[in-house]
Motif scaffolding. Sequence first.
Motif, PDB file in Angstrom:
ATOM      1  N   UNK A 121     108.017  58.915 -41.118  1.00  0.00           N
ATOM      2  CA  UNK A 121     108.903  57.778 -40.809  1.00  0.00           C
ATOM      3  C   UNK A 121     109.474  57.868 -39.388  1.00  0.00           C
ATOM      4  N   UNK A 122     109.705  59.078 -38.886  1.00  0.00           N
ATOM      5  CA  UNK A 122     110.214  59.221 -37.511  1.00  0.00           C
ATOM      6  C   UNK A 122     109.170  58.770 -36.495  1.00  0.00           C
ATOM      7  N   UNK A 123     107.912  59.046 -36.773  1.00  0.00           N
ATOM      8  CA  UNK A 123     106.838  58.618 -35.870  1.00  0.00           C
ATOM      9  C   UNK A 123     106.725  57.098 -35.892  1.00  0.00           C
ATOM     10  N   UNK A 124     106.801  56.512 -37.082  1.00  0.00           N
ATOM     11  CA  UNK A 124     106.747  55.056 -37.205  1.00  0.00           C
ATOM     12  C   UNK A 124     107.916  54.423 -36.445  1.00  0.00           C
ATOM     13  N   UNK A 125     109.104  54.974 -36.610  1.00  0.00           N
ATOM     14  CA  UNK A 125     110.291  54.463 -35.916  1.00  0.00           C
ATOM     15  C   UNK A 125     110.106  54.546 -34.395  1.00  0.00           C
ATOM     16  N   UNK A 126     109.596  55.655 -33.930  1.00  0.00           N
ATOM     17  CA  UNK A 126     109.414  55.858 -32.492  1.00  0.00           C
ATOM     18  C   UNK A 126     108.363  54.890 -31.945  1.00  0.00           C
ATOM     19  N   UNK A 127     107.291  54.671 -32.681  1.00  0.00           N
ATOM     20  CA  UNK A 127     106.258  53.743 -32.230  1.00  0.00           C
ATOM     21  C   UNK A 127     106.809  52.326 -32.180  1.00  0.00           C
ATOM     22  N   UNK A 128     107.648  51.969 -33.143  1.00  0.00           N
ATOM     23  CA  UNK A 128     108.273  50.648 -33.133  1.00  0.00           C
ATOM     24  C   UNK A 128     109.177  50.482 -31.911  1.00  0.00           C
ATOM     25  N   UNK A 129     109.907  51.537 -31.594  1.00  0.00           N
ATOM     26  CA  UNK A 129     110.770  51.493 -30.407  1.00  0.00           C
ATOM     27  C   UNK A 129     109.931  51.270 -29.152  1.00  0.00           C
TER      28      UNK A 129
END
Length: 82
Positions: A4-12
């Motif tokens: 989920x942290x990777x997904x959040x970072x990619x969204x950012x």
Amino acid sequence: KCDSAIVWCERRAREIGAWLKQHPEVTSYVALDDLDFNWADSVRSPGTPQMKHRSVQTHPQHCLVEEEIEQAVRILLNPPTL
């Protein structure tokens, strides 16, 4: 499935890319964040800018320290090219 942290970072990174597309006058920028944009770059979607070379990872509890400020200024004054 990605963490989920990777997904959040990619969204950012996508949000930053969208903003940059709306503001073509911006030629030099740096992202200051406590996320590691290597994560975003590792799962980057087409059209999303590579972020690690334009980012400074801050400490989530200390925010910015002098070394990170200096790194951000270096990126702004001498933008990396790919």
